[in-house]
Scaffold this motif. Sequence first.
Motif, PDB file in Angstrom:
ATOM      1  N   GLU A 260      -2.913   5.089  -7.019  1.00  0.00           N
ATOM      2  CA  GLU A 260      -3.616   6.373  -6.880  1.00  0.00           C
ATOM      3  C   GLU A 260      -4.548   6.486  -8.081  1.00  0.00           C
ATOM      4  OE1 GLU A 260      -0.741   9.594  -7.116  1.00  0.00           O
ATOM      5  OE2 GLU A 260      -0.278   9.135  -9.198  1.00  0.00           O
TER       6      GLU A 260
ATOM      7  N   ARG B 101      -2.482  -0.069  -1.908  1.00  0.00           N
ATOM      8  CA  ARG B 101      -1.054   0.062  -1.593  1.00  0.00           C
ATOM      9  C   ARG B 101      -0.674  -1.052  -0.637  1.00  0.00           C
ATOM     10  NH1 ARG B 101      -0.624   6.686  -0.825  1.00  0.00           N
ATOM     11  NH2 ARG B 101      -1.664   7.080  -2.814  1.00  0.00           N
TER      12      ARG B 101
ATOM     13  N   GLU C   8       0.828  -1.585   2.008  1.00  0.00           N
ATOM     14  CA  GLU C   8       1.404  -0.903   3.171  1.00  0.00           C
ATOM     15  C   GLU C   8       2.096  -1.918   4.084  1.00  0.00           C
ATOM     16  OE1 GLU C   8       1.339   2.301   3.615  1.00  0.00           O
ATOM     17  OE2 GLU C   8      -0.386   3.121   2.523  1.00  0.00           O
TER      18      GLU C   8
ATOM     19  N   PHE D  36      -7.482   4.036   9.375  1.00  0.00           N
ATOM     20  CA  PHE D  36      -6.586   5.139   9.008  1.00  0.00           C
ATOM     21  C   PHE D  36      -5.657   4.755   7.863  1.00  0.00           C
ATOM     22  CE2 PHE D  36      -2.570   7.432   9.328  1.00  0.00           C
ATOM     23  CZ  PHE D  36      -3.022   8.725   9.259  1.00  0.00           C
TER      24      PHE D  36
ATOM     25  N   THR E  75      -4.926   1.563   5.398  1.00  0.00           N
ATOM     26  CA  THR E  75      -5.333   0.230   4.959  1.00  0.00           C
ATOM     27  C   THR E  75      -4.687  -0.055   3.603  1.00  0.00           C
ATOM     28  OG1 THR E  75      -7.291   1.286   4.039  1.00  0.00           O
ATOM     29  CG2 THR E  75      -7.558   0.205   6.151  1.00  0.00           C
TER      30      THR E  75
ATOM     31  N   LEU F 139     -10.117   7.020  -2.707  1.00  0.00           N
ATOM     32  CA  LEU F 139      -9.604   8.376  -2.901  1.00  0.00           C
ATOM     33  C   LEU F 139     -10.646   9.238  -3.603  1.00  0.00           C
ATOM     34  CD1 LEU F 139      -6.026   7.667  -4.319  1.00  0.00           C
ATOM     35  CD2 LEU F 139      -6.511   9.029  -2.305  1.00  0.00           C
TER      36      LEU F 139
ATOM     37  N   GLU G 161      -9.909  12.387  -5.881  1.00  0.00           N
ATOM     38  CA  GLU G 161      -8.773  13.195  -6.339  1.00  0.00           C
ATOM     39  C   GLU G 161      -9.180  14.200  -7.408  1.00  0.00           C
ATOM     40  OE1 GLU G 161      -4.611  11.484  -5.771  1.00  0.00           O
ATOM     41  OE2 GLU G 161      -5.595  10.033  -7.081  1.00  0.00           O
TER      42      GLU G 161
ATOM     43  N   GLU H 188      -2.011  12.686   8.948  1.00  0.00           N
ATOM     44  CA  GLU H 188      -2.511  13.166   7.644  1.00  0.00           C
ATOM     45  C   GLU H 188      -3.995  12.865   7.426  1.00  0.00           C
ATOM     46  OE1 GLU H 188      -0.168  11.688   4.408  1.00  0.00           O
ATOM     47  OE2 GLU H 188      -1.584  12.416   2.883  1.00  0.00           O
ATOM     48  N   LEU H 189      -4.666  13.879   6.905  1.00  0.00           N
ATOM     49  CA  LEU H 189      -6.051  13.694   6.472  1.00  0.00           C
ATOM     50  C   LEU H 189      -6.103  13.766   4.948  1.00  0.00           C
ATOM     51  CD1 LEU H 189      -9.157  13.645   6.790  1.00  0.00           C
ATOM     52  CD2 LEU H 189      -9.074  16.092   7.255  1.00  0.00           C
TER      53      LEU H 189
ATOM     54  N   GLY I 144      -3.764  15.053   1.208  1.00  0.00           N
ATOM     55  CA  GLY I 144      -2.526  15.512   0.583  1.00  0.00           C
ATOM     56  C   GLY I 144      -2.833  16.572  -0.469  1.00  0.00           C
TER      57      GLY I 144
ATOM     58  N   GLU J 123      -2.771  19.346  -7.353  1.00  0.00           N
ATOM     59  CA  GLU J 123      -3.523  18.146  -6.997  1.00  0.00           C
ATOM     60  C   GLU J 123      -4.021  18.114  -5.548  1.00  0.00           C
ATOM     61  OE1 GLU J 123      -1.423  14.559  -5.872  1.00  0.00           O
ATOM     62  OE2 GLU J 123      -2.446  13.531  -7.499  1.00  0.00           O
TER      63      GLU J 123
END
Length: 464
Positions: free
Chosen positions: A169, A201, A203, A211, A213, A218, A220, A291-292, A294, A330
């Motif tokens: 992140e 990440r 994943e 969606f 990857t 990000l 943030e 999720e779009l 957080g 955040e």
Amino acid sequence: MTAKNMNDIVSLCKRRGFVFAGSEIYGGLANSWDYGHYGTLLKNNIASLWWKTFVQMRDDMVGLDSAIITNPKVWEASGHVSNFNDPLVDCKVCKQRFRGDKLLEDKIGIEQAVLIPFEQVGQKLNELKVVCPNCGKCDWTEARKFNLLFETHIGVIADDKSIAYLRGETAQGIFINFKNILQTTRKKLPFGIAQIGKAFRNEITPGNFTFRTREFELMEIEYFIKPPQNEEQWRKIFEQWQVTIKEFFSQNLGLSDKNMRWRRHDDNERSFYSKDTYDVEYSYPSMGWAELQGFAYRTDYDLKQHIKYSGADLTYVDENNNKFVPHCIEPAFGLTRTVLAVICEAYHQEETKPGETRIVMKFKPEIAPIKVAVFPLLKNKPELVAKAKEIYDSLKPFWMCEFDDNGNVGKRYRRQDEIGTPFCITVDFDTLKNDDVTVRDRDSMQQERIGISQLINYLKNKIG
Ligand code: GAP
């Protein structure tokens, strides 16, 4: 209008150069994607608008661009080395691996799935007779923890000592620079730090186009506040941010309210660092709600962890000489995921007249990759081509424009519709006599004559 379907959207993205499969000429690389000319322009426009909205237009925000590879202690301190895990289950029949929580989500919905503790995920999959997406059998192992951080090695020797992590992140770059930023910008609480950049990440099951990857971008914000005396104090700021976030998606990016909703994280689902978390969910075609963005109240967890692990003084001294560790709220926007939502929202397949359809990307003009296309009516008339080029050259300094003299004008409109260009200008024989052009609006398909001397003002009003 026809219902939207993700396969159609993926194929348009490839055909028109928004997004290509990564490493395609080498047979691809599972779920990596490259952004083409129009995809890059769209992504950059969204990122710039985000920066303008949250940094340039606000007095309480500053920016940062921190390194992707950091000292590995950053991720030990943040808790990611020990806690940033997904429940990995193996199909005992075909040996394929999956994220157990996502398989449960598909079967019983996210609200129920998040209630199931980590150690019961495998057992629950067997009980609910969830079949393996690969072989169709149901025989699952217990869930094991799988850490999402991407490891890399610094230097030439790949040993334990040289391990580093690609950032999972961008937030941690903000926390470790908190003191530097405070000293150099002299901001007073409450204030925020914004950063746009890549995150990585590992994943287990990426998928659904861009969606999820392993490499993504990000945008943030860490918004620092005084330690609240009670819940009401932080909730007030938290709720103000919820309004601001939703406004950005709807007013700036054009996502419709019916396709967005807030969903609160349950205790089991919430990240290890958060006191309260909500997701903005979007209803993606063929996928449904997912999720779009957080949004979490991270308290003083991160700064305190970095104080503990680094020994640095990351405290703040207020106007009354009180020294404390700020708390933090955040909003974490996924840039690449936002691009996907914007593409899905913009995609329209509509009938123009009986038996004739068009695909049109209805991007808000501010974020459209190309703002204006200029056409000479006929390619083989040098006087039309020269005039169209002159107009094109006069608009280029203001906006991303395209010149197109290929095929008939109808075909050129279709191409620009699929790219999402809000305005097409045609230069015809009347232009040479009257110094005006036809401007065609992408969404209404209406055309009007505008004097060449008025053109820049006319477009400025429409595009901004
Ligand atoms: N710093 C907090 C944080 O990273 P997150 O909910 O894990 O929170 C924030 O991620 C956003 O990043 C998500 O809402 C999503 O938009 C995007 N995101 C997360 N993982 C992603 C992935 N594997 N691929 C694409 N986007 C992702």
